[in-house]
Design a protein around this motif. Structure first.
Motif, PDB file in Angstrom:
ATOM      1  N   GLN A  25       0.822  -1.215   0.000  1.00  0.00           N
ATOM      2  CA  GLN A  25       0.000   0.000   0.000  1.00  0.00           C
ATOM      3  C   GLN A  25       0.853   1.261   0.000  1.00  0.00           C
ATOM      4  OE1 GLN A  25      -3.333  -0.745  -0.395  1.00  0.00           O
ATOM      5  NE2 GLN A  25      -2.438  -2.815  -0.341  1.00  0.00           N
ATOM      6  N   VAL A  26       2.059   1.175   0.554  1.00  0.00           N
ATOM      7  CA  VAL A  26       2.938   2.344   0.664  1.00  0.00           C
ATOM      8  C   VAL A  26       3.590   2.669  -0.678  1.00  0.00           C
ATOM      9  CG1 VAL A  26       4.934   3.307   1.894  1.00  0.00           C
ATOM     10  CG2 VAL A  26       3.323   1.813   3.086  1.00  0.00           C
ATOM     11  N   GLN A  27       3.791   1.629  -1.513  1.00  0.00           N
ATOM     12  CA  GLN A  27       4.345   1.795  -2.859  1.00  0.00           C
ATOM     13  C   GLN A  27       5.717   2.452  -2.888  1.00  0.00           C
ATOM     14  OE1 GLN A  27       3.369   0.818  -6.260  1.00  0.00           O
ATOM     15  NE2 GLN A  27       2.574  -0.661  -4.764  1.00  0.00           N
ATOM     16  N   ARG A  28       6.577   1.995  -1.974  1.00  0.00           N
ATOM     17  CA  ARG A  28       7.990   2.301  -2.177  1.00  0.00           C
ATOM     18  C   ARG A  28       8.527   1.356  -3.257  1.00  0.00           C
ATOM     19  NH1 ARG A  28      11.142   5.356   1.199  1.00  0.00           N
ATOM     20  NH2 ARG A  28      12.861   3.865   1.077  1.00  0.00           N
ATOM     21  N   TYR A  29       9.820   1.396  -3.485  1.00  0.00           N
ATOM     22  CA  TYR A  29      10.403   0.636  -4.601  1.00  0.00           C
ATOM     23  C   TYR A  29       9.987  -0.836  -4.579  1.00  0.00           C
ATOM     24  CZ  TYR A  29      13.948  -1.675  -7.469  1.00  0.00           C
ATOM     25  OH  TYR A  29      14.583  -2.455  -8.410  1.00  0.00           O
ATOM     26  N   GLU A  30      10.039  -1.445  -3.380  1.00  0.00           N
ATOM     27  CA  GLU A  30       9.747  -2.875  -3.285  1.00  0.00           C
ATOM     28  C   GLU A  30       8.289  -3.178  -3.630  1.00  0.00           C
ATOM     29  OE1 GLU A  30      13.251  -1.761  -0.940  1.00  0.00           O
ATOM     30  OE2 GLU A  30      11.153  -1.101  -0.768  1.00  0.00           O
ATOM     31  N   GLY A  31       7.372  -2.324  -3.171  1.00  0.00           N
ATOM     32  CA  GLY A  31       5.964  -2.518  -3.502  1.00  0.00           C
ATOM     33  C   GLY A  31       5.686  -2.278  -4.973  1.00  0.00           C
ATOM     34  N   ALA A  32       6.306  -1.239  -5.536  1.00  0.00           N
ATOM     35  CA  ALA A  32       6.129  -0.943  -6.955  1.00  0.00           C
ATOM     36  C   ALA A  32       6.687  -2.052  -7.834  1.00  0.00           C
ATOM     37  CB  ALA A  32       6.805   0.386  -7.289  1.00  0.00           C
ATOM     38  N   SER A  33       7.635  -2.823  -7.281  1.00  0.00           N
ATOM     39  CA  SER A  33       8.280  -3.913  -8.018  1.00  0.00           C
ATOM     40  C   SER A  33       7.690  -5.276  -7.687  1.00  0.00           C
ATOM     41  CB  SER A  33       9.781  -3.917  -7.717  1.00  0.00           C
ATOM     42  OG  SER A  33      10.359  -2.670  -8.003  1.00  0.00           O
ATOM     43  N   THR A  34       6.599  -5.307  -6.936  1.00  0.00           N
ATOM     44  CA  THR A  34       5.873  -6.558  -6.691  1.00  0.00           C
ATOM     45  C   THR A  34       4.921  -6.731  -7.869  1.00  0.00           C
ATOM     46  OG1 THR A  34       6.099  -6.353  -4.299  1.00  0.00           O
ATOM     47  CG2 THR A  34       4.317  -7.746  -5.093  1.00  0.00           C
ATOM     48  N   ILE A  35       5.365  -7.475  -8.877  1.00  0.00           N
ATOM     49  CA  ILE A  35       4.766  -7.371 -10.213  1.00  0.00           C
ATOM     50  C   ILE A  35       3.414  -8.066 -10.352  1.00  0.00           C
ATOM     51  CG2 ILE A  35       6.983  -7.021 -11.357  1.00  0.00           C
ATOM     52  CD1 ILE A  35       6.911  -9.938 -12.254  1.00  0.00           C
ATOM     53  N   TYR A  36       3.088  -8.999  -9.468  1.00  0.00           N
ATOM     54  CA  TYR A  36       1.814  -9.715  -9.617  1.00  0.00           C
ATOM     55  C   TYR A  36       0.711  -9.132  -8.725  1.00  0.00           C
ATOM     56  CZ  TYR A  36       4.849 -13.041 -12.000  1.00  0.00           C
ATOM     57  OH  TYR A  36       5.756 -13.625 -12.857  1.00  0.00           O
ATOM     58  N   GLY A  37       0.920  -7.931  -8.214  1.00  0.00           N
ATOM     59  CA  GLY A  37      -0.137  -7.235  -7.513  1.00  0.00           C
ATOM     60  C   GLY A  37      -0.102  -7.378  -6.007  1.00  0.00           C
ATOM     61  N   PRO A  38      -1.073  -6.761  -5.315  1.00  0.00           N
ATOM     62  CA  PRO A  38      -1.038  -6.676  -3.850  1.00  0.00           C
ATOM     63  C   PRO A  38      -1.182  -8.023  -3.142  1.00  0.00           C
ATOM     64  CG  PRO A  38      -3.139  -5.847  -4.699  1.00  0.00           C
ATOM     65  CD  PRO A  38      -2.249  -6.040  -5.884  1.00  0.00           C
ATOM     66  N   HIS A  39      -1.708  -9.036  -3.831  1.00  0.00           N
ATOM     67  CA  HIS A  39      -1.936 -10.333  -3.189  1.00  0.00           C
ATOM     68  C   HIS A  39      -0.900 -11.378  -3.613  1.00  0.00           C
ATOM     69  CE1 HIS A  39      -5.632  -8.660  -1.673  1.00  0.00           C
ATOM     70  NE2 HIS A  39      -6.014  -8.349  -2.904  1.00  0.00           N
ATOM     71  N   THR A  40       0.252 -10.893  -4.082  1.00  0.00           N
ATOM     72  CA  THR A  40       1.332 -11.802  -4.497  1.00  0.00           C
ATOM     73  C   THR A  40       1.757 -12.708  -3.345  1.00  0.00           C
ATOM     74  OG1 THR A  40       2.134 -10.209  -6.131  1.00  0.00           O
ATOM     75  CG2 THR A  40       3.673 -11.908  -5.409  1.00  0.00           C
ATOM     76  N   LEU A  41       2.010 -12.130  -2.186  1.00  0.00           N
ATOM     77  CA  LEU A  41       2.445 -12.933  -1.045  1.00  0.00           C
ATOM     78  C   LEU A  41       1.372 -13.944  -0.651  1.00  0.00           C
ATOM     79  CD1 LEU A  41       4.399 -13.657   1.232  1.00  0.00           C
ATOM     80  CD2 LEU A  41       3.370 -11.825   2.595  1.00  0.00           C
ATOM     81  N   THR A  42       0.117 -13.533  -0.660  1.00  0.00           N
ATOM     82  CA  THR A  42      -0.977 -14.452  -0.318  1.00  0.00           C
ATOM     83  C   THR A  42      -0.952 -15.682  -1.225  1.00  0.00           C
ATOM     84  OG1 THR A  42      -2.326 -12.580   0.395  1.00  0.00           O
ATOM     85  CG2 THR A  42      -3.480 -14.649  -0.033  1.00  0.00           C
TER      86      THR A  42
END
Length: 737
Positions: free
Chosen positions: A532-549
């Motif tokens: 949600q914060v969209q720093r570099y690591e979040g912006a580079s999580t390429i499969y979206g907000p539920h990638t870790l899930t």
């Protein structure tokens, strides 16, 4: 009666003699343990069949882009340290697994597929996609060009065969050596904590995780070091694997020498300890230092500040009032990047060495592996009775272009951007087209810079099919994660997998470790809250907000299959593509030229006649392009040699793989190139006569036909002394500059 007393022994004397014998046996046993260093583990389980191997995988150290910082100016120009692949094979008599940690930025899907193809040709079905894990140390200073997806090829000048072949051949050779050296042995594990060697580079994102969860941990980075110790049946050490979460970016984006960075230096030190008298890359003991959940973890422990003003960077977006993100840089504990690499690498080595020496917990139990190919663009997970979440087609956010405090971007992007920029969005739309509404909604709140999952020319820009894999070695489970997990993501994954294993009695005490950058590269994996914060690591999580899930779900399924012995029932999944029409933007290396009245290998700047321990020796040669040397594995561009008066011969004491040497290649004007060799004389170097030699190849045209010819050169002989005197009119040479 008197005669009996003289000829017999009293009860006291007998007791003293027995006590003396017992003490003697105890003392002898202790001496044997101290001298031989054998591990007394008490009751032992069934031994494993174990093999370890190491092989050079260094690619061309000239003109090839270096992989990691995506900096077009960072092209190879020499060697700081060589790159190695280290392989470990474990077999319980029924199942076999292979773990490889290689000095490479990350394992690409193409690299893995080519390695598996080579293994199949050599070993049939013995080494397969399901029982072989390939993991990268994440050095940012290895040759690029080993990818098959467009985004990575664009920043690497395409698919470069000269980069790929040394990696494939080096990894396969390390497995060959481990395979041929297999013997019965035992494995022990140990765990400890290492402080002052890593720092969270996105603390603002980390703080967005639930407070209750954060309160369970004393730090916002993992300090844990896990070590596996491999011995033969006599207790003699043959190898070690260590996992620790830290980016291998002590060498920053200004470095242009091939380097294994801090993890490679830790390996160098431990292997030097265990293989006394051997040059780097030689000797039977293999020390692998593997990456883990390092996504938001930097070795630059002094943290960031604005290099142009000396003031702190903005906490939320890591930028500076003047100069933006490029001026916000983090620094390691040393005086420069080399010193920082030395300090961090030495810290990691010392902790691993300590844990290795004290490892007495024996690893026992079966060897297992589970693997699936997953279409990560289409994973749906049920999170409760009423809600499901899904992954997305790949996309990169605006903050991806901002970079990090380990290397900021050149343009006016900043971390933490949750809104797009009309200027850059307009340029994007004109060049590659806008993202679809579906992709924008799926990735919310990420403002999409590149909708890579919707970009397929000339080839797909990002992978869709991803490997998920677990190998278990008795009570140790290794999770092969295809990207860079952040600290909290890794903690959640380890916890979820451990919980799954604990549901079955035989796996109740499983030690779970993450091997990062494994099998295929998919950028970053943050928690939903960090995203949600969209720093570099979040912006580079390429499969979206539920990638870790999605990964939690998939890895739990693998763990459950292993625990319940139902791996054979797992769906294999869709196989990844193997593209045949790859592009190459790398020009052929030009012919070499030399100054008039010189030959290749001639010395342009000579050594001084006298140095002392701690000085730096420097010599410059007329050089060819190192690309003309072809396959440079198990060779060297440099030797430092000492003269042995007893045998009247020269003995090589350092080469270009040694920490103490630096091989700089300078691409000169009019195709006239130089090579400068530096030797940082250790304070322990023997007093004596030395010389430095350089080896290479040059290319010239014979008519229209290119001809490549080997050459070599040597410095004058110089003396190394412990101390000396010089007059004021003599030049003062470089001392630790």
């Amino acid at each position: 009666m008197a005669g009996r007393r003289c000829s017999g022994l009293s009860a006291l004397q007998v007791a003293l003699i027995v006590l003396l014998v017992i003490m003697t046996v105890v003392c002898v046993s202790m001496i044997v343990v101290l001298v031989t260093g054998k591990t007394d583990t008490g009751p032992q389980g069934t031994p494993y069949l174990i093999g370890v191997g190491r092989a050079d995988c260094t690619g061309p150290p000239a003109e090839i882009p270096l992989m990691g910082y995506a900096n077009p100016q960072q092209t190879a120009a020499g060697i700081h340290t060589r790159l190695y692949s280290r392989a470990f094979i474990i077999d319980d008599g029924r199942h076999r697994v292979v773990f490889v940690t290689a000095d490479v930025g990350m394992i690409s899907q193409r690299l893995r597929l080519e390695v598996l193809q080579a293994l199949k040709e050599k070993y049939g079905d013995l080494y397969r996609h399901d029982n072989v894990v390939l993991s990268g140390t994440h050095t940012h200073c290895g040759p690029a060009g080993y990818f098959q997806y467009t985004l990575f090829m664009l920043t690497s000048k395409g698919y470069i065969k000269a980069s790929m072949e040394p990696l494939v051949n080096g990894i396969v050779k390390s497995i060959d050596i481990a395979h041929s050296n297999m013997k019965l042995g035992r494995i022990y594990w140990n765990r400890g904590e290492l402080d002052d060697s890593n720092l969270n580079r996105s603390p603002h994102s980390y703080m967005n995780n639930p407070k209750k969860e954060r309160n369970r941990y004393k730090s916002n980075t993992d300090k844990q070091v896990l070590v596996l110790k491999f011995t033969d049946l006599d207790g003699d050490g043959i190898g070690m694997i260590s996992w620790f979460a830290v980016h291998a970016v002590s060498m920053n984006y200004t470095n242009c020498m091939v380097s294994s960075d801090n993890m490679g230096y830790a390996s160098y030190l431990l292997e030097k300890d265990k293989n006394p008298g051997e040059l780097p890359g030689q000797g039977g003991f293999v020390a692998g230092f593997s990456s883990s959940n390092l996504g938001d973890v930097t070795p630059n422990t002094r943290g960031p500040y604005c290099v142009n003003t000396g003031l702190p960077c903005d906490y939320l977006n890591s930028s500076c009032p003047i100069g933006g993100t490029k001026m916000c840089q983090a620094f390691g504990p040393g005086e420069d990047m080399f010193d920082s690499t030395r300090i961090i690498g030495h810290n990691i080595y010392m902790k691993a060495k300590e844990l290795y020496a004290n490892a007495v917990n024996e690893v026992t139990g079966p060897v297992r592996s589970a693997h699936q190919w997953v279409n990560m663009t289409d994973v749906t997970v049920k999170i409760n009775d009423t809600h499901t979440v899904s992954t997305c087609k790949p996309a990169l956010g605006h903050s991806f272009a901002a970079g990090t405090i380990d290397g900021g971007g050149d343009l006016n992007f900043t971390q933490g951007a949750v809104e797009g920029d009309p200027f850059w969005d307009g340029i994007r739309d004109a060049l590659v087209g806008p993202p679809s509404n579906q992709t924008k909604e799926c990735h919310h709140p990420k403002p999409i810079l590149f909708s890579t999952g919707e970009m397929n020319w000339p080839l797909p820009w990002h992978p869709q099919i991803v490997d998920v894999q677990i190998i278990t070695i008795g009570s140790v489970a290794v999770l092969a994660v295809p990207g860079e997990m952040t600290t909290m993501s890794g903690r959640r994954l380890r916890e979820a997998v451990k919980k799954e294993f604990m549901s079955v009695g035989t796996f109740r005490n499983t030690e779970v470790v993450i091997a990062g950058l494994s099998n295929v590269y998919t950028h970053y994996i943050t928690t939903y809250e960090e995203y949600q914060v969209q720093r570099y690591e979040g912006a580079s999580t390429i499969y979206g907000p539920h990638t870790l899930t999605a990964y939690l779900y998939k890895f739990r399924e693998l763990a459950k299959a292993i625990a319940q012995d139902k791996v054979s029932e797992l769906p294999v999944g869709p196989e990844p593509p193997f593209f045949t029409k790859l592009f190459n933007l790398m020009a052929t290396a030009a012919v070499d030229r030399k100054p008039e009245n010189t030959s290749f290998g001639d010395v342009l700047e000579q050594v001084l006649p006298l140095y002392r321990q701690g000085d730096v020796v420097s010599v410059t040669f007329v050089a060819g392009n190192p690309r003309h040397s072809g396959d440079i594995r198990d060779k060297t561009f440099v030797t430092v040699e000492i003269y042995d008066n007893r045998t009247e011969t020269w003995e090589v004491v350092y080469n270009d793989a040694s920490w103490e040497t630096r091989f700089h290649w300078l691409k000169g004007t009019n195709r006239q190139n130089n090579a400068t060799v530096e030797w940082y004389i250790p304070t322990s170097a023997p007093i004596g006569s030395y010389r430095i030699r350089h080896f290479g190849h040059y290319k010239e045209l014979n008519g229209l036909r290119p001809v490549i010819t080997p050459y070599e050169g040597s410095s004058n002989v110089f003396t190394v002394m412990s101390s000396y005197y010089y007059s004021h009119d003599q030049p003062v040479h470089n001392h630790y500059s």
